[in-house]
Design an enzyme around this catalytic site. Structure first.
Site, PDB file in Angstrom:
ATOM      1  N   GLU A   1      33.346  52.404   8.622  1.00  0.00           N
ATOM      2  CA  GLU A   1      34.455  51.487   8.309  1.00  0.00           C
ATOM      3  C   GLU A   1      34.717  51.376   6.807  1.00  0.00           C
ATOM      4  O   GLU A   1      34.647  50.295   6.211  1.00  0.00           O
ATOM      5  CB  GLU A   1      34.182  50.105   8.911  1.00  0.00           C
ATOM      6  CG  GLU A   1      34.097  50.099  10.416  1.00  0.00           C
ATOM      7  CD  GLU A   1      33.906  48.706  11.008  1.00  0.00           C
ATOM      8  OE1 GLU A   1      34.251  48.507  12.190  1.00  0.00           O
ATOM      9  OE2 GLU A   1      33.417  47.812  10.282  1.00  0.00           O
TER      10      GLU A   1
ATOM     11  N   GLU B   1      33.935  52.088  18.277  1.00  0.00           N
ATOM     12  CA  GLU B   1      33.555  50.702  18.565  1.00  0.00           C
ATOM     13  C   GLU B   1      34.670  50.078  19.392  1.00  0.00           C
ATOM     14  O   GLU B   1      35.770  49.866  18.897  1.00  0.00           O
ATOM     15  CB  GLU B   1      33.335  49.896  17.273  1.00  0.00           C
ATOM     16  CG  GLU B   1      32.185  50.388  16.425  1.00  0.00           C
ATOM     17  CD  GLU B   1      31.939  49.523  15.197  1.00  0.00           C
ATOM     18  OE1 GLU B   1      32.461  48.372  15.154  1.00  0.00           O
ATOM     19  OE2 GLU B   1      31.256  49.989  14.271  1.00  0.00           O
TER      20      GLU B   1
END
Length: 699
Positions: free
Chosen positions: A155, A316
């Site tokens: 991320e 995710e």
């Protein structure tokens, strides 16, 4: 080629699994965990990105034994592994020994060890250490038969995107030298003659620093470009090391999408394909969107993903209520705990990801962590492994997806509408804050209006387009934010419209160049000839003036037909042949004057929309343009039942997703086979709350 097929997931298997962190759990739990994961029907586990402290407990001393043992157990249960490079959370020994690697905020405060993402992208020491750990992991696992792929970092730009460490300032100066060559060119590009900002020595050039008042917008735009390039240059060496050392069947990806990264360039240079982290509950937390439209907006982000990688993974996927705690001293954001997904909602969100192009979904996480800042971030299992409805729901999903994997892998999303944007204009939204967020809301409103009509919609980046040929197949294209625009882009839209397409331009289109300077020509700048209009006058909207809005020409004289026209108004004047007025303003000194125009050109048309888009006025515009419901030929569907179309080139499937907590009445105009529930659909039927159907439309 509208999608990036070159940068796409090309695996032979549909991936379904979980994020699992063996370092978080006693080793005597691993066997049972992997047995249960496999028993769910899952085939993949993601791990590794959180464990630099274990993989390299001292500089230059590597220890892979913990992960060797965990992977060996997972192998026994037929599970494949996606490994993360652990560079998003440097260990304490590293930041203590090399404090220059720490991220520094705008006010000059260094971020200390104790959370994550506390490093900066430009520290040469940190770049060396990252290369070393990635090289060591590659040498150890690059040919491991159970490792099918790699995730670079984690991320990028989450929590914080810009850094102002000394190395960042120096790297920015070199970046400016590389881009402009001379100070004369830099001064011209930044317009530094304003407020006596002219630079006479390169040593005077820094990233923006605290000032008395407003920063130079051109300087700011370059700082955002530099931030993106820094993230790309940070990830690129990892990609090169991995590609040089891993087996051919192992892929390299990264989980986005976050701020201040130009993902079109990022995807080309740093991954085999881009992946995404999907958390629709963040949309549910919003208070500015009606309930039935909230999590449907996650489809817009997934549609943007397709513009970077035609097929992708969800590394995710939300598996329970998210939450984080422990930010009391920072005071830059609140702690939170989201509402729990309602029964069926997690399945809906999983199918939302799959419908929009994901050929793999990994739930975050297998089990909720009992310590740290994410004890509120719930996985499929709660702390004590008690059976729960989310776990049962995941089992249902696994059966459905496994059964339909062949069809899903063989098909691509098919869309007939597109929303175009780019990194420069997104960055400019942060600079021009008086209207910036309203451009993003415009994009959302357009997406909802199109999907209310069950029109398949892509969200594309200009930089991924090679020319007008990449726009073929779209019947309508919206360009809501084209403030920074050039003649090459205008020409591409002209050709597309001449060939039969409809282009819709938003307010303040075409008025600034790539240096963030206004064109020295009348509004709307470089799109004036394209749209065939000039802007006679303009104003921010006075919120106290009553009955402000647009009256469309097909709406009649009833005052109730006036639709909202928020934020900003451009008063238009047609000046080319083939331009007609589609809507006029309803109030103020310019009442009755044009606010929306349509120019017929070739076999298509160019629409200029002189105000910001809302859901209501976007739907009114589609009505004015005669853009009907795409499902009309085969069914009557409620607006909140999203429809995503997929095709293998011969047959077409429609995936229907009901985002409402109440049943949806659906009326079919023929007999259709529904693949998920394995039944025939005909006539008027009720679709359960949060349910998903997959219908074969033609063979």
């Amino acid at each position: 080629m509208r999608f990036n097929e070159k940068k796409a997931y090309k695996g032979k298997d549909f991936l379904l699994g979980v994020c699992y962190y063996p370092e978080h759990w006693p080793e005597d739990m691993w066997e049972d965990d992997f047995r249960r994961i496999s028993g769910m029907g899952f085939n993949v586990v993601r791990m590794g990105e959180t464990a630099w402290n274990l993989l390299e407990p001292e500089e230059g001393k590597y220890d892979f034994t913990l992960f060797d043992r965990a992977i060996a157990i997972s192998e026994r249960y037929g599970l494949k592994i996606i490994l993360g490079t652990p560079t998003y959370a440097p260990p304490a020994w590293l930041t203590q020994k090399y404090p220059e690697v720490l991220r520094v905020d705008f006010r000059g405060l260094a971020m200390a060890h104790g959370s994550r993402r506390h490093y900066n992208y430009t520290s040469q020491v940190y770049l060396r250490l990252c290369r070393d750990i990635v090289a060591a992991m590659t040498a150890h696992y690059g040919n491991h038969p159970s490792v099918i792929g790699w995730q670079i970092d984690n991320e990028l730009n989450c929590h914080s995107d810009m850094s102002f460490a000394e190395s960042d300032h120096l790297a920015f100066r070199e970046w400016c030298k590389e881009k402009y060559g001379t100070l004369k060119a830099l001064n011209a590009a930044w317009g530094t003659s304003f407020w006596a900002q002219t630079y006479s020595e390169w040593s005077q050039v820094f990233l923006p620093k605290p000032t008395v008042t407003y920063h130079n917008p051109s300087h700011l735009l370059d700082s955002y470009r530099f931030t993106s390039d820094s993230a790309i240059r940070f990830a690129e060496p990892q990609y090169q090391i991995l590609k040089a050392g891993i087996a051919s069947q192992q892929f390299v990806t990264h989980n986005g999408i976050f701020g201040n990264i130009d993902y079109s360039t990022f995807t080309e240079r740093t991954v085999d394909f881009l992946s995404y982290d999907s958390y629709p509950s963040f949309q549910l937390m919003r208070k500015d969107v009606p309930l039935k439209e909230k999590d449907r907006l996650s489809g817009k982000h997934l549609s943007r993903m397709r513009g970077y990688s035609a097929k992708f993974l969800i590394l995710e996927q939300q598996a329970g209520p998210g939450g984080q705690t422990g930010n009391v001293l920072n005071n830059d954001r609140d702690d939170y705990l989201q509402t729990s997904p309602k029964p069926g909602q997690m399945r809906l969100w999983t199918w939302q990801s799959i419908a929009h192009g994901a050929d793999g979904v990994l739930y975050f996480r297998w089990r909720t962590c009992p310590f740290g800042a994410e004890t509120l971030w719930h996985g499929l299992n709660d702390y004590g492994n008690q059976p729960n409805r989310r776990l049962e729901e995941a089992g249902v999903i696994a059966e459905e997806v496994t059964r339909l994997a062949g069809t899903l892998l063989a098909t691509r999303v098919a869309a007939t509408a597109a929303i175009l944007g780019d990194y420069d204009n997104d960055s400019n939204c942060k600079i021009d804050r008086h209207t910036g967020t309203d451009y993003w809301r415009s994009e959302e409103s357009i997406y909802l209006a199109l999907t209310n009509r069950h029109i398949g919609t892509d969200v594309l980046n200009w930089n991924t387009l090679g020319g007008p040929q990449d726009l073929k197949g779209y019947s309508i294209i919206f360009v809501p934010n084209a403030q920074i625009f050039d003649s090459k882009q205008a020409e591409m839209l002209r050709i597309y419209a001449e060939q039969g397409g409809t282009v819709v331009l938003g307010p303040r289109s075409g008025y600034k160049n790539r240096d963030n300077h206004a064109y020295m020509e009348p509004f709307p700048g470089v799109v004036r000839k394209l749209a065939g209009v000039k802007v006679k006058d303009f104003t921010m909207v006075d919120p106290y003036v009553e009955h402000q809005g647009l009256l469309f020409s097909n709406a009649g004289d009833n005052g109730e037909s006036v639709v909202d026209a928020p934020i900003f108004h451009e008063i238009l004047s047609p000046e080319e042949e083939g331009v007609h007025v589609a809507a006029t303003y309803a109030a103020d000194y310019y009442a009755g004057m044009p606010g929306v125009t349509v120019r017929e050109t070739g076999r298509g048309r160019i629409v200029y929309f002189g105000t910001f888009f809302s859901l209501v006025n976007s739907e009114a515009l589609l009505e004015q343009l005669g853009v009907g419901d795409a499902a009309e030929g085969w069914a009557k569907l409620p607006p909140w039942v999203e429809t995503v179309y997929r095709t293998d080139g011969k047959a077409t499937w429609a995936i229907l997703l009901n985002y409402s907590g109440t049943p949806a009445l659906v009326s079919f105009k023929g007999k259709y086979e529904e693949r998920i529930h394995r039944r025939t659909l005909e006539g008027e039927l009720t679709m359960n709350p949060y349910d998903v159907w997959m219908i074969e439309l033609q063979v």
